[in-house]
Design an enzyme around this catalytic site. Structure first.
Site, short mmCIF file in Angstrom:
data_model
loop_
_atom_site.label_atom_id
_atom_site.label_comp_id
_atom_site.label_asym_id
_atom_site.label_seq_id
_atom_site.Cartn_x
_atom_site.Cartn_y
_atom_site.Cartn_z
CB SER A 75 4.61 -3.17 -2.39
OG SER A 75 4.16 -2.04 -3.31
CD1 TRP A 76 3.07 -0.03 3.26
CD2 TRP A 76 4.68 1.43 2.97
NE1 TRP A 76 3.27 0.60 4.52
CE2 TRP A 76 4.22 1.63 4.43
CE3 TRP A 76 5.67 2.54 2.53
CZ2 TRP A 76 4.53 2.56 5.12
CZ3 TRP A 76 6.05 3.37 3.39
CH2 TRP A 76 5.65 3.34 4.68
CG HIS B 173 3.81 -4.62 -8.10
ND1 HIS B 173 4.75 -3.97 -7.28
CD2 HIS B 173 3.04 -4.30 -6.87
CE1 HIS B 173 4.93 -3.63 -6.07
NE2 HIS B 173 3.48 -3.62 -5.88
N GLY C 194 0.95 -1.23 -0.01
CA GLY C 194 -0.07 -0.05 -0.09
C GLY C 194 0.98 1.28 -0.02
CG ASP D 271 6.83 -4.25 -10.13
OD1 ASP D 271 6.02 -3.37 -10.16
OD2 ASP D 271 7.32 -4.63 -9.08
#
Length: 362
Positions: free
Chosen positions: A133-134, A340, A58, A308
């Site tokens: 990711s985050w 991704h 996120g 990605d």
């Protein structure tokens, strides 16, 4: 002509090594007051096993039970939790609104929430930290600040979060889109997803597209005075969320936005992301790359999709260069033929294989 057979998926389906399971237990942990932030958490696997702290993406993406399937349930004690403001944590941006749920919702607080959850669950030694990711960003920040708690870092889809990284995904050719929608005036994810990009861009009036993230943030920050205002905020949240969902998979599901098209998910996800991005992730410039010396001794494993478009591969390259400069290198670095999402086949299998091969915590 019948082209129906062309649409396929790159997502993992029956190839999981470990079965779906119910959590052993779950709960809400109060980590703050004013507002009363409570984290929803779940525990899977072996209660006496090596702890793995799973950090979702996120920010605002929330966890899902499928995330426990990367790990051998006989070996690992798997902890999933929803970060502040999203998922089943309380309050959420979707239900309580940003003026409540975004208070004391910054990277510093998220890092300390991990320690609060460790303490509440009785984790006193080192743990594996697994994030994508985050979640990779938060994993790295956590390890920089608390290296004594981290046995290994398992990272997917590296997100450094520099302005150029965000512009690649959210700005692209938006400033000139009205005059030349398919002109390749700037680098960006839009090059591969022009139709999805059109839906994202056209929420914002042409005169405001010079700063797409700022324009979206202004919509989210607006205090709605009418049903039309509320409808605009929901439309913007869905557009933001669906755009990221669409470009997360190398082969998008054209007819199914999944959770990204759910109004409640989108309202939390989009507004939390816009909040963090507008504030440079609440980190000093180059915070991660400038502090990798603090994590040089932690075994690190990286999996990154070559295709990605949410977090381009160059972000992993920059992290690896910074590690090399302090005499460190990842134990493994796998570039999959994927996009991704952690749920793409090659990426999911690579992550499981890394977890199976990790040196045990001593």
């Amino acid at each position: 002509m019948d082209f129906s057979g062309l649409q396929a998926t790159s997502a993992i389906t029956d190839e999981w090594k470990y079965p779906a399971a119910d959590p052993n237990r779950s709960g809400l942990l109060q980590v703050d007051t004013a507002p009363d932030h409570k984290l929803y958490w779940e525990e899977y696997g072996n209660p006496a096993g090596e702890p793995v702290m799973v950090l979702h993406g996120g920010p605002g993406g929330a966890c899902a039970p499928v995330m426990a399937r990367f790990f051998d349930p006989a070996r690992y004690r798997i902890i999933l939790f929803d970060q502040r403001g999203c998922g089943k944590s309380e309050p959420t941006v979707a239900k309580a609104g940003p003026t409540v749920a975004l208070i004391r919702n910054t990277t510093d607080y998220l890092v300390e929430d991990i320690n609060a959850l460790r303490a509440a669950l009785g984790i006193t030694g080192k743990m594996h930290v697994f994030g994508g990711s985050w979640g990779s960003t938060l994993s790295l920040v956590y390890a920089i600040r608390h290296p004594q708690h981290v046995a290994s870092l398992i990272l997917r889809g590296i997100f450094i979060g520099a302005r150029e990284d965000l512009h690649y995904m959210y700005q692209g050719n938006a400033a000139t889109f009205a005059e030349a929608p398919f002109a390749l005036t700037e680098p960006g994810s839009y090059v591969t997803y022009p139709d999805e990009w059109k839906a994202f861009v056209e929420v914002i009036p042409a005169g405001e597209r010079g700063d797409m993230m700022g324009a979206y943030k202004a919509i989210f920050d607006m205090v709605p005075a009418s049903d039309a205002d509320r409808a605009l905020q929901l439309r913007a949240a869905l557009a933001w969320s669906i755009w990221e969902g669409a470009i997360s998979n190398q082969i998008p599901k054209d007819d199914d936005a999944g959770k990204f098209g759910d109004a409640e998910f989108a309202l939390s996800f989009a507004q939390i992301e816009a909040h963090f991005f507008a504030n440079h992730l609440f980190l000093e410039p180059d915070y991660i790359l400038g502090n990798v010396d603090r994590i040089a001794g932690i075994p690190m494993h990286i999996v990154h999709g070559r295709f990605d478009q949410v977090c381009p591969l160059t972000q992993a390259s920059r992290l690896i260069d910074a590690l090399a400069a302090v005499g460190a290198a990842p134990v493994s670095y796998v570039r999959t033929n994927a996009g991704h999402s952690a749920m793409e086949l090659q990426t999911a299998l690579a992550l499981s294989a890394i977890m199976d091969g990790l040196a045990p915590i001593r």
